[in-house]
Structures are given as structure tokens and as C-alpha cells.
Design an enzyme around this catalytic site. Structure first.
Site, PDB file in Angstrom:
ATOM      1  N   SER A  31       0.814  -1.354  -0.106  1.00  0.00           N
ATOM      2  CA  SER A  31       0.113   0.113  -0.088  1.00  0.00           C
ATOM      3  C   SER A  31       0.951   1.400  -0.073  1.00  0.00           C
ATOM      4  O   SER A  31       0.390   2.327  -0.637  1.00  0.00           O
ATOM      5  CB  SER A  31      -0.993  -0.202   1.209  1.00  0.00           C
ATOM      6  OG  SER A  31      -0.269  -0.146   2.615  1.00  0.00           O
ATOM      7  N   ASP A 204      -0.770   7.545  10.058  1.00  0.00           N
ATOM      8  CA  ASP A 204      -1.711   6.514  11.153  1.00  0.00           C
ATOM      9  C   ASP A 204      -0.823   5.277  11.823  1.00  0.00           C
ATOM     10  O   ASP A 204      -1.471   4.425  12.359  1.00  0.00           O
ATOM     11  CB  ASP A 204      -2.888   5.804  10.332  1.00  0.00           C
ATOM     12  CG  ASP A 204      -2.097   4.871   9.172  1.00  0.00           C
ATOM     13  OD1 ASP A 204      -0.853   4.983   9.004  1.00  0.00           O
ATOM     14  OD2 ASP A 204      -2.683   4.300   8.302  1.00  0.00           O
ATOM     15  N   HIS A 207       1.383   3.895   7.589  1.00  0.00           N
ATOM     16  CA  HIS A 207       1.569   4.455   6.388  1.00  0.00           C
ATOM     17  C   HIS A 207       2.145   5.983   6.371  1.00  0.00           C
ATOM     18  O   HIS A 207       2.088   6.614   7.390  1.00  0.00           O
ATOM     19  CB  HIS A 207       0.169   4.580   5.726  1.00  0.00           C
ATOM     20  CG  HIS A 207      -0.590   3.105   5.594  1.00  0.00           C
ATOM     21  ND1 HIS A 207      -1.712   2.906   6.300  1.00  0.00           N
ATOM     22  CD2 HIS A 207      -0.342   2.366   4.369  1.00  0.00           C
ATOM     23  CE1 HIS A 207      -1.818   1.747   6.000  1.00  0.00           C
ATOM     24  NE2 HIS A 207      -1.215   1.367   4.835  1.00  0.00           N
TER      25      HIS A 207
END
Length: 259
Positions: A31, A204, A207
Site C-alpha cells: 500500500s 496513522d 503509512h
């Protein structure tokens, strides 16, 4: 008004060039790579710096780990012919592999297997004639456990990553890079150097924040610039185009390179 075909003169290109091809930079990861093309993302910044020199391809896959990635990479670069235009590859996995097995068995990959999977991907790239100097391994960033635990709680599960564990995966990634002579950006170590407050680099707890994207790009670009900085612009500057003979002047450098 009727269209009269007899009044149309077809202009056939005299340049033997079927398609303009650009060198490619492949960003392969989870991601943190998938999100790299967001506003001010690290991949978007690289793409902007390399515009008219390279196509920067984002092949980030949110939630993926090396167990799955090693099967996908050969489908992205299936043979030496498709590898010929590859100017650089980044491999950026570990944030999911290093999940706690008991809390996240779907994404967790044991450390030894993670290491072997990275080796497998580097070996595959070498097998299709992508040399180690074109490969950059990126180790996962640190985990800010209180922030990530809050994120986990909001989704209904327990904390599933620990910073110390992610650190062992980062060291394994760096070790693989050293084994093969590939460049490494060890985010886990770099973001915590000299006791730095690495929380500013995370959105967070896992990330990258805007500052984290800038940090990664600042460490990655010098490595890529050495590999790609000498690449010429594709197609000439606008004021170098010969208005009297545009076709020939537009494609001269490309056809010369192919010859």
C-alpha cells in the site's frame, strides 16, 4: 457539404518508427507504493522529476506481502525482451509481512520466508537481465504502536504490528540488498536515526504522511538519479524542432539511438 476524397493528399511517414518507447521505472510494493501517486506522494514526485525521460509505473498492491508478490513479479516483467526497457525497479515490501501472526495470519510471512522471497525476486530480475545496479530495495518504515493500535481498535481488532518486529524485517531487507549488491533505502533505520521523532513521517502509525513521502523521496532520488540522470529527453526541446522539416527533426535522436 460533401467530402471529396480526390482533394485529400495522404501524407505517409518516411520515418521507420512504429512507436515511441520510453525507459520504464517500476515501483513494486504494497500500500505504501500504491499510495505513492497521491498528491505529493513519493512516486508522483519521482514521476515529475523523470517526465520526458521515463515512464514511472506504479504497481503497488495494498495489503500484499512477499509470498504473493514473488508470483506477481514475473507477470509484470515476463522475459528479457520486456525487461529491455526497464531502467530501474524498486521492491518495497515488509510492512504486511511483519504483522504479528496470531493477530494477522492472512498477511504475516515468517522472517526467514520473507528473506527468501526477497532473494527470489532479486534473482528473478537478474535472470531476465536486470542487473543489480538497477534494483533498489526499500525496507518498511517504523511502526508507531499507539497510533496504529488506535487505528486497529477503530476497525475492531487488536494491535497487529510491533516496531521491534518490523525492525528485524528491515534488517533482513538490508541484508538481501548487501548480498546482491543492490541499493537499499532502510526507512526503519533512517527514520529513527539519532532518536528522531519518526511519528511525523507516519499518517496513522504505519503509512506515510506528507513528510514521510518527502523523506522517502529524498533518500530514493539520489540513488535513482545516478542510474537515470544521464538519460536524454524523449523528443527534442520545442525550439530545436525544424519547422521546415518537423518529422525528421522530431525523431532523429530516436532513430539514431535505434540504429
Amino acid at each position: 457539404m460533401r467530402f471529396d476524397r480526390s482533394q485529400v493528399t495522404l501524407q505517409i511517414s518516411t520515418v521507420n518508427l512504429k512507436m515511441i518507447s520510453y525507459p520504464r521505472v517500476l515501483l513494486f510494493g504494497d500500500s505504501i507504493t500504491q499510495f505513492a501517486f497521491e498528491t505529493k506522494g513519493w512516486g508522483a514526485t519521482l514521476a515529475n522529476k523523470l517526465v520526458r525521460k521515463c515512464d514511472v509505473l506504479n504497481r503497488g498492491l495494498s495489503g500484499y506481502n512477499t509470498r504473493w508478490a514473488k508470483h506477481i513479479l514475473p507477470k509484470l516483467i515476463p522475459d528479457s525482451a520486456s525487461a529491455a526497457e526497464i531502467a530501474a525497479v524498486t521492491i518495497f515490501f515488509g510492512a504486511n509481512d511483519s504483522s504479528i501472526r496470531e493477530e494477522n495470519p492472512q498477511q504475516h510471512v515468517p522472517l526467514e520466508e520473507y528473506t527468501e522471497n526477497l532473494r527470489s525476486m532479486v534473482q528473478y530480475l537478474k535472470s531476465v537481465n536486470i542487473k543489480e545496479e538497477k534494483i533498489v530495495l526499500i525496507a518498511p518504515p517504523p511502526i508507531h504502536e499507539p497510533s496504529w493500535e488506535k487505528h486497529c481498535f477503530m476497525k475492531g481488532y487488536k494491535l497487529n504490528r510491533l516496531n521491534a518486529v518490523t525492525g528485524t524485517y528491515a534488517r533482513a531487507c538490508a541484508q538481501v540488498g548487501d548480498e546482491y549488491g543492490a541499493d537499499v533505502v532502510d526507512l526503519w533505520t533512517l527514520m529513527q536515526e539519532a532518536g528522531s521523532d519518526f511519528t511525523v513521517y507516519l499518517s496513522d502509525g504505519l503509512h506515510l504522511s506528507q513528510e514521510g513521502n518527502q523523506f522517502l523521496e529524498s533518500k530514493l532520488w539520489p540513488l535513482l538519479e545516478k542510474k537515470l540522470g544521464a538519460l536524454p529527453f524523449i523528443l527534442p526541446y520545442w525550439n530545436d524542432v525544424d519547422n521546415n522539416n518537423p518529422e525528421s527533426s522530431l525523431f532523429q535522436s530516436i532513430t539514431e539511438k535505434k540504429d
